[in-house]
Write a protein that holds these residues in place. Structure first.
Motif, PDB file in Angstrom:
ATOM      1  N   LEU A 241       0.826  -1.211   0.000  1.00 31.76           N
ATOM      2  CA  LEU A 241       0.000   0.000   0.000  1.00 31.76           C
ATOM      3  C   LEU A 241       0.859   1.259   0.000  1.00 31.76           C
ATOM      4  CD1 LEU A 241      -2.932  -1.026   2.369  1.00 31.76           C
ATOM      5  CD2 LEU A 241      -2.966  -0.781  -0.125  1.00 31.76           C
ATOM      6  N   GLY A 242       1.971   1.230   0.702  1.00 35.06           N
ATOM      7  CA  GLY A 242       2.906   2.361   0.648  1.00 35.06           C
ATOM      8  C   GLY A 242       3.472   2.544  -0.750  1.00 35.06           C
ATOM      9  N   GLY A 243       3.791   1.426  -1.417  1.00 32.79           N
ATOM     10  CA  GLY A 243       4.274   1.498  -2.796  1.00 32.79           C
ATOM     11  C   GLY A 243       3.216   2.033  -3.748  1.00 32.79           C
ATOM     12  N   ILE A 244       1.956   1.676  -3.491  1.00 39.95           N
ATOM     13  CA  ILE A 244       0.860   2.184  -4.321  1.00 39.95           C
ATOM     14  C   ILE A 244       0.716   3.697  -4.142  1.00 39.95           C
ATOM     15  CG2 ILE A 244      -1.668   2.164  -4.564  1.00 39.95           C
ATOM     16  CD1 ILE A 244      -1.496  -0.906  -4.062  1.00 39.95           C
ATOM     17  N   VAL A 245       0.868   4.176  -2.914  1.00 41.75           N
ATOM     18  CA  VAL A 245       0.825   5.622  -2.679  1.00 41.75           C
ATOM     19  C   VAL A 245       1.949   6.303  -3.458  1.00 41.75           C
ATOM     20  CG1 VAL A 245       1.202   7.418  -0.935  1.00 41.75           C
ATOM     21  CG2 VAL A 245      -0.369   5.523  -0.473  1.00 41.75           C
ATOM     22  N   THR A 246       3.137   5.731  -3.430  1.00 41.91           N
ATOM     23  CA  THR A 246       4.260   6.295  -4.175  1.00 41.91           C
ATOM     24  C   THR A 246       3.976   6.267  -5.669  1.00 41.91           C
ATOM     25  OG1 THR A 246       5.776   5.623  -2.420  1.00 41.91           O
ATOM     26  CG2 THR A 246       6.753   6.128  -4.555  1.00 41.91           C
ATOM     27  N   PHE A 247       3.396   5.168  -6.161  1.00 44.23           N
ATOM     28  CA  PHE A 247       2.986   5.056  -7.565  1.00 44.23           C
ATOM     29  C   PHE A 247       2.009   6.176  -7.918  1.00 44.23           C
ATOM     30  CE2 PHE A 247       0.139   3.550 -10.867  1.00 44.23           C
ATOM     31  CZ  PHE A 247       0.963   2.901 -11.776  1.00 44.23           C
ATOM     32  N   LEU A 248       1.009   6.395  -7.063  1.00 42.82           N
ATOM     33  CA  LEU A 248       0.014   7.445  -7.317  1.00 42.82           C
ATOM     34  C   LEU A 248       0.629   8.839  -7.237  1.00 42.82           C
ATOM     35  CD1 LEU A 248      -3.024   5.888  -5.424  1.00 42.82           C
ATOM     36  CD2 LEU A 248      -2.615   5.959  -7.904  1.00 42.82           C
ATOM     37  N   MET A 249       1.624   9.007  -6.391  1.00 42.27           N
ATOM     38  CA  MET A 249       2.362  10.277  -6.366  1.00 42.27           C
ATOM     39  C   MET A 249       3.041  10.507  -7.711  1.00 42.27           C
ATOM     40  SD  MET A 249       3.967  10.098  -2.499  1.00 42.27           S
ATOM     41  CE  MET A 249       5.374  11.067  -2.944  1.00 42.27           C
ATOM     42  N   GLY A 250       3.548   9.428  -8.314  1.00 46.50           N
ATOM     43  CA  GLY A 250       4.150   9.531  -9.643  1.00 46.50           C
ATOM     44  C   GLY A 250       3.139   9.948 -10.685  1.00 46.50           C
ATOM     45  N   ARG A 251       1.915   9.429 -10.594  1.00 47.25           N
ATOM     46  CA  ARG A 251       0.841   9.835 -11.513  1.00 47.25           C
ATOM     47  C   ARG A 251       0.566  11.325 -11.379  1.00 47.25           C
ATOM     48  NH1 ARG A 251      -2.778   5.892 -14.046  1.00 47.25           N
ATOM     49  NH2 ARG A 251      -1.254   4.330 -14.683  1.00 47.25           N
ATOM     50  N   TRP A 252       0.519  11.797 -10.138  1.00 44.51           N
ATOM     51  CA  TRP A 252       0.296  13.214  -9.892  1.00 44.51           C
ATOM     52  C   TRP A 252       1.480  14.041 -10.409  1.00 44.51           C
ATOM     53  CZ3 TRP A 252       3.145  16.581  -6.835  1.00 44.51           C
ATOM     54  CH2 TRP A 252       2.589  17.843  -6.654  1.00 44.51           C
ATOM     55  N   LEU A 253       2.686  13.540 -10.166  1.00 44.54           N
ATOM     56  CA  LEU A 253       3.893  14.252 -10.568  1.00 44.54           C
ATOM     57  C   LEU A 253       4.001  14.387 -12.084  1.00 44.54           C
ATOM     58  CD1 LEU A 253       6.382  15.508  -9.206  1.00 44.54           C
ATOM     59  CD2 LEU A 253       7.550  13.336  -9.534  1.00 44.54           C
ATOM     60  N   GLU A 254       3.478  13.408 -12.799  1.00 46.70           N
ATOM     61  CA  GLU A 254       3.536  13.444 -14.268  1.00 46.70           C
ATOM     62  C   GLU A 254       2.814  14.673 -14.809  1.00 46.70           C
ATOM     63  OE1 GLU A 254       2.484  13.024 -18.331  1.00 46.70           O
ATOM     64  OE2 GLU A 254       1.000  12.853 -16.747  1.00 46.70           O
ATOM     65  N   GLN A 255       1.820  15.150 -14.090  1.00 44.87           N
ATOM     66  CA  GLN A 255       1.102  16.352 -14.504  1.00 44.87           C
ATOM     67  C   GLN A 255       1.945  17.603 -14.288  1.00 44.87           C
ATOM     68  OE1 GLN A 255      -2.571  16.318 -12.326  1.00 44.87           O
ATOM     69  NE2 GLN A 255      -3.146  14.309 -13.098  1.00 44.87           N
TER      70      GLN A 255
ATOM     71  N   ASP B  41      11.794   2.582  -4.181  1.00 39.41           N
ATOM     72  CA  ASP B  41      10.814   3.666  -4.131  1.00 39.41           C
ATOM     73  C   ASP B  41      10.800   4.474  -5.429  1.00 39.41           C
ATOM     74  OD1 ASP B  41      10.200   2.798  -1.589  1.00 39.41           O
ATOM     75  OD2 ASP B  41      11.419   4.321  -0.592  1.00 39.41           O
ATOM     76  N   PRO B  42      11.962   4.844  -5.978  1.00 38.85           N
ATOM     77  CA  PRO B  42      11.928   5.518  -7.279  1.00 38.85           C
ATOM     78  C   PRO B  42      11.299   4.671  -8.385  1.00 38.85           C
ATOM     79  CG  PRO B  42      14.034   5.926  -6.244  1.00 38.85           C
ATOM     80  CD  PRO B  42      13.318   4.911  -5.391  1.00 38.85           C
ATOM     81  N   LEU B  43      11.450   3.344  -8.321  1.00 42.13           N
ATOM     82  CA  LEU B  43      10.791   2.488  -9.319  1.00 42.13           C
ATOM     83  C   LEU B  43       9.280   2.686  -9.273  1.00 42.13           C
ATOM     84  CD1 LEU B  43      12.552  -1.006  -9.210  1.00 42.13           C
ATOM     85  CD2 LEU B  43      12.420   0.550 -11.145  1.00 42.13           C
ATOM     86  N   CYS B  44       8.715   2.687  -8.078  1.00 40.72           N
ATOM     87  CA  CYS B  44       7.268   2.879  -7.934  1.00 40.72           C
ATOM     88  C   CYS B  44       6.847   4.268  -8.409  1.00 40.72           C
ATOM     89  CB  CYS B  44       6.854   2.681  -6.475  1.00 40.72           C
ATOM     90  SG  CYS B  44       7.099   1.003  -5.866  1.00 40.72           S
ATOM     91  N   LEU B  45       7.609   5.271  -8.037  1.00 42.13           N
ATOM     92  CA  LEU B  45       7.308   6.647  -8.442  1.00 42.13           C
ATOM     93  C   LEU B  45       7.359   6.792  -9.958  1.00 42.13           C
ATOM     94  CD1 LEU B  45       6.863   9.560  -7.181  1.00 42.13           C
ATOM     95  CD2 LEU B  45       9.281   9.902  -7.711  1.00 42.13           C
ATOM     96  N   VAL B  46       8.412   6.284 -10.553  1.00 43.64           N
ATOM     97  CA  VAL B  46       8.594   6.403 -12.001  1.00 43.64           C
ATOM     98  C   VAL B  46       7.553   5.586 -12.756  1.00 43.64           C
ATOM     99  CG1 VAL B  46      10.186   5.884 -13.900  1.00 43.64           C
ATOM    100  CG2 VAL B  46      11.015   7.050 -11.854  1.00 43.64           C
TER     101      VAL B  46
END
Length: 136
Positions: free
Chosen positions: A49-63, A100-105
Motif C-alpha cells: 500500500l505504501g508502494g501504491i501511494v508512491t505510484f500514485l504520487m508519480g501519476r500526480w507528478l507526471e502532470q 521507491d523511485p521504481l514505484c514513483l517512475v
C-alpha cells in the motif's frame, strides 16, 4: 510492537520517507509467536500500500513534470528499468535505494496500475518470506 506497528512501518518504509520495516518484522518474528503467514501478510500489505501511494504520487507528478526531465541518477535508472521491463520491473520495488523511485517512475510513466500493483506485492511478499526463513 504490534501488527499495527508492522503495518505502519511497512507502509511508511515503502513511501519516499526514510525507514524500513525489516527491523520491526525481525523483532516480531524473534519475540512473538505470530503465525508466519500473518506476519508476512501484514508486512506485505502495508509495504504494498505504501508502494501504491508512491505510484500514485508519480501519476500526480507526471502532470507537474513532463517526461524527459529527470535529474537524479537513481530516477534515471528507474526510468530505464521501467521502460525496458514494464510492470515486471516492480518485482524490484523492495530493493533499497531504487525501489521507491521504481514505484514513483512507474506511476509517472503511466504504467498499467493493476499489473504494477501485482508485481509490486509479489516482490515485496517474497522478500518477507525470505526474511522470515532467515530468522526462523
Amino acid at each position: 510492537m504490534t501488527l499495527w506497528g508492522l503495518f505502519l512501518s511497512g507502509f511508511l518504509g515503502a513511501t519516499l520517507l526514510p525507514g524500513g520495516s525489516e527491523g520491526v518484522f525481525a523483532w516480531l518474528v524473534l519475540h512473538h509467536s505470530y503465525l508466519p503467514h500473518l506476519l508476512i501478510g501484514v508486512a506485505t500489505l502495508g509495504n504494498t500500500l505504501g508502494g501504491i501511494v508512491t505510484f500514485l504520487m508519480g501519476r500526480w507528478l507526471e502532470q507537474k513534470i513532463p517526461q524527459g526531465q529527470v535529474a537524479q541518477a537513481t530516477h534515471q535508472k528507474a526510468v530505464a528499468w521501467i521502460q525496458r521491463y514494464g510492470s515486471v520491473a516492480l518485482l524490484g520495488a523492495w530493493l533499497p535505494i531504487i525501489g521507491d523511485p521504481l514505484c514513483l517512475v512507474a506511476g509517472w510513466l503511466k504504467i498499467n496500475p493493476w499489473p504494477a500493483f501485482f508485481f509490486m506485492a509479489l516482490g515485496k511478499g517474497i522478500r518477507y518470506v525470505f526474511l522470515w526463513q532467515a530468522l526462523a
